[in-house]
Design an enzyme around this catalytic site. Structure first.
Site, PDB file in Angstrom:
ATOM      1  N   LYS A   1       0.869  -1.182   0.000  1.00  0.00           N
ATOM      2  CA  LYS A   1       0.000   0.000   0.000  1.00  0.00           C
ATOM      3  C   LYS A   1       0.901   1.225   0.000  1.00  0.00           C
ATOM      4  O   LYS A   1       1.546   1.540   0.994  1.00  0.00           O
ATOM      5  CB  LYS A   1      -0.929   0.027   1.208  1.00  0.00           C
ATOM      6  CG  LYS A   1      -1.930   1.180   1.085  1.00  0.00           C
ATOM      7  CD  LYS A   1      -2.855   1.294   2.222  1.00  0.00           C
ATOM      8  CE  LYS A   1      -3.920   2.346   1.887  1.00  0.00           C
ATOM      9  NZ  LYS A   1      -3.349   3.609   1.373  1.00  0.00           N
TER      10      LYS A   1
ATOM     11  N   ARG B   1      -8.249  10.108  -8.528  1.00  0.00           N
ATOM     12  CA  ARG B   1      -9.302   9.278  -7.942  1.00  0.00           C
ATOM     13  C   ARG B   1     -10.663   9.967  -8.005  1.00  0.00           C
ATOM     14  O   ARG B   1     -11.703   9.304  -7.979  1.00  0.00           O
ATOM     15  CB  ARG B   1      -8.967   8.916  -6.492  1.00  0.00           C
ATOM     16  CG  ARG B   1      -8.841  10.088  -5.567  1.00  0.00           C
ATOM     17  CD  ARG B   1      -8.442   9.638  -4.162  1.00  0.00           C
ATOM     18  NE  ARG B   1      -9.487   8.857  -3.546  1.00  0.00           N
ATOM     19  CZ  ARG B   1      -9.297   7.741  -2.845  1.00  0.00           C
ATOM     20  NH1 ARG B   1      -8.077   7.278  -2.673  1.00  0.00           N
ATOM     21  NH2 ARG B   1     -10.287   7.106  -2.303  1.00  0.00           N
TER      22      ARG B   1
ATOM     23  N   ARG C   1     -17.678  -1.881  -2.531  1.00  0.00           N
ATOM     24  CA  ARG C   1     -18.702  -2.920  -2.587  1.00  0.00           C
ATOM     25  C   ARG C   1     -18.130  -4.221  -2.026  1.00  0.00           C
ATOM     26  O   ARG C   1     -17.182  -4.779  -2.567  1.00  0.00           O
ATOM     27  CB  ARG C   1     -19.174  -3.139  -4.026  1.00  0.00           C
ATOM     28  CG  ARG C   1     -19.762  -1.921  -4.698  1.00  0.00           C
ATOM     29  CD  ARG C   1     -20.970  -1.387  -3.979  1.00  0.00           C
ATOM     30  NE  ARG C   1     -22.003  -2.391  -3.825  1.00  0.00           N
ATOM     31  CZ  ARG C   1     -23.083  -2.225  -3.080  1.00  0.00           C
ATOM     32  NH1 ARG C   1     -23.260  -1.116  -2.406  1.00  0.00           N
ATOM     33  NH2 ARG C   1     -23.987  -3.175  -3.007  1.00  0.00           N
TER      34      ARG C   1
ATOM     35  N   LYS D   1      -7.308  -3.202   3.188  1.00  0.00           N
ATOM     36  CA  LYS D   1      -6.032  -2.541   3.439  1.00  0.00           C
ATOM     37  C   LYS D   1      -5.610  -2.758   4.891  1.00  0.00           C
ATOM     38  O   LYS D   1      -6.432  -2.691   5.811  1.00  0.00           O
ATOM     39  CB  LYS D   1      -6.113  -1.045   3.107  1.00  0.00           C
ATOM     40  CG  LYS D   1      -7.208  -0.271   3.811  1.00  0.00           C
ATOM     41  CD  LYS D   1      -7.279   1.147   3.273  1.00  0.00           C
ATOM     42  CE  LYS D   1      -8.447   1.913   3.900  1.00  0.00           C
ATOM     43  NZ  LYS D   1      -8.600   3.274   3.333  1.00  0.00           N
TER      44      LYS D   1
END
Length: 507
Positions: free
Chosen positions: A211, A231, A367, A373
């Protein structure tokens, strides 16, 4: 449709906590909207004009505010057309023309309509919480499955366009939305996991990837045409020529890649997040432009004419390996030692890992829990609600931040705590300048601001509390950084905060 109807519905939405009631209210409004005003009505109710940002600030609106009209006469269509003209007005004399348009619009609005337009144009309504409710309302109003609406929304990136298709043509019209190279998709997001073991136990066959502490990017290429989006689907192509040049050289003719980008030090470790984000702005600072970005791709959504959204992640990553080469995000499929991957990621200066279900398709948002993470330190992205004036060494600076979590049911952010820890002298000076630009009111102690700024908070955990309306409070919270890559629509919701309560297990 009168603007008054939209404003009234917005007030009713804010006054109820029931998701079902919100969905019913919106569905009834959409069902009665004229076809040519439906898209604008959806856009207004979810907090963003159809034209995107109009470039009008709060102070400008205050200066142009006139006595309100007594009776509601404005239509949604009239407002939408005026905003379209505002968005396209430029060049010599444009400032005066824009002021005239705004003053005329506000003079025809009632007091309630003026307040709504203020919040719409300054981004205060753009809290994102209503997107999920709006998807359900569109499904109800059109009689189509919510899953079909969600998929069309992911592909179109636009709720107004999705609503218009659903109510005009049902499932068939929604099914016409396809992945289109050059049009950004809403990104798939990862949910937090309490630990690496919890993430591994929740999924079967997995990929464990670093990450990264970078900025999310989505890259589209068709032939020599390359576009790069954030994003939030903002086009930053003109600011990242090193990325477009790199993608233009990949061994393919068309591709859509999902990934992160960040700036690295000479030793290969990530530079501070703010330095990466500085490349996405409009500054002409030569030092900023000299800072090169390095991409790391982790998903392939399209390759040489084949759409891969519905293919399992295992197949998408196989395609990714053929095209991205050395630009893959570090990680392992079905790792023998996941703890070693996490340790290596942390040792390299990154945040942790993302554990992904190798059989999962690509679906926008969070979803389910196909991507989890894992970070050794708890962090939350929260909305700034205000700041208190400091004392002692911080006298004269806005210091102690009021923090709110997003309400997933469409209400205003829910306060969950305060903190002044972690604020550097640089951040104190910046927020003392910046927060008054978003001021909604103030008292002797505090400047309260419209909920538009997002800040990343590190914390030890949360505890139950009767002090704040969400029933929880942050423990030992400290500021890590502001998040200019996110708006209030992408802040963590109150559920994510409550998930950090000791013993909590996700539903």
């Amino acid at each position: 449709m009168r603007l008054h109807d939209v404003v009234t519905a917005s007030a009713q939405l804010a006054a109820t906590r029931s998701r079902k009631a919100k969905t019913t209210l919106l569905a009834e409004l959409l069902s009665g909207a004229p076809a040519d005003e439906l898209a604008a009505a959806v856009a207004f109710l979810t907090g963003a004009p159809t034209q995107g940002r109009i470039g009008v600030g709060w102070r400008t609106l205050v200066e142009l505010r006139t006595d309100p009209a007594e009776n509601p006469e404005l239509t949604v269509g009239e407002v939408d057309r005026t905003l379209a003209e505002l968005a396209t007005t430029s060049g010599s004399g444009s400032a005066q023309r824009r002021a005239t348009l705004l003053r005329s619009l506000l003079s025809r609005a009632t007091a309630e309509e003026q307040d709504f337009l203020f919040r719409l144009l300054t981004g205060e309504l753009r809290q994102g919480a209503l997107e999920g409710v709006m998807v359900e309302a569109i499904a109800t109003a059109s009689g189509v499955p919510a899953a079909a609406v969600r998929r069309a929304f992911m592909l179109s990136g636009s709720l107004p366009h999705t609503a218009r298709a659903a109510l005009s043509g049902g499932v068939a019209a929604l099914g016409e939305f396809r992945l289109e190279v050059g049009r950004p998709l809403r990104p798939m997001l990862a949910s937090p996991a309490e630990s690496l073991d919890d993430a591994l136990n929740a999924l079967a066959a997995v990929s464990v990837e670093y990450k990264l502490d970078g900025a999310r990017i989505q890259v589209h290429r068709r032939g020599d045409d390359v576009a790069v989006y954030t994003r939030t689907l903002r086009d930053i192509t003109a600011h990242v020529t090193e990325l477009t040049d790199l993608v233009r050289g990949l061994p393919c003719t068309s591709v859509v890649l999902d990934g992160e980008t960040l700036a690295l030090n000479d030793d290969g470790r990530p530079r501070p997040f703010q330095e990466t984000m500085s490349r996405f702005g409009t500054t002409r600072d030569e030092q900023v432009h000299a800072l090169l970005l390095r991409p790391y791709f982790f998903d392939c959504l399209h390759l040489d004419g084949a759409d891969l959204l519905d293919a399992p992640l295992r197949e998408r990553q196989a395609a990714l390996r053929t095209v991205a080469g050395e630009h893959l995000v570090p990680g392992e499929h079905d790792p023998d030692d996941p703890d070693a991957v996490l340790a290596a990621a942390l040792d390299a200066g990154h945040e942790g890992v993302v554990v992904k279900d190798l059989e999962s398709p690509y679906a926008a948002g969070r979803r389910g829990r196909a991507w989890l993470k894992v970070k050794p330190v708890h962090t939350l992205d929260l909305v700034v609600l205000g700041a208190e004036w400091g004392h002692g060494r911080r006298r004269g600076y806005l210091s102690n931040l009021h923090l709110g979590a997003r309400d997933p049911d469409g209400g205003p952010p829910i306060m969950v705590g305060k903190t002044f820890k972690g604020l550097t002298d640089e951040l104190l000076a910046w927020q003392t300048q910046e927060l008054p630009r978003h001021e909604s009111r103030r008292d002797e102690l505090t400047v309260y601001v419209r909920p538009v700024l997002v800040v990343e908070i590190e914390l030890d955990g949360v505890q139950t509390s009767t002090r704040y309306p969400g029933g929880v409070a942050l423990r030992f919270a400290r500021v890590l950084r502001y998040r200019p890559d996110k708006d209030a629509a992408e802040a963590d919701d109150i559920g994510a905060v409550r998930a950090l309560l000791p013993g909590h297990r996700p539903a």
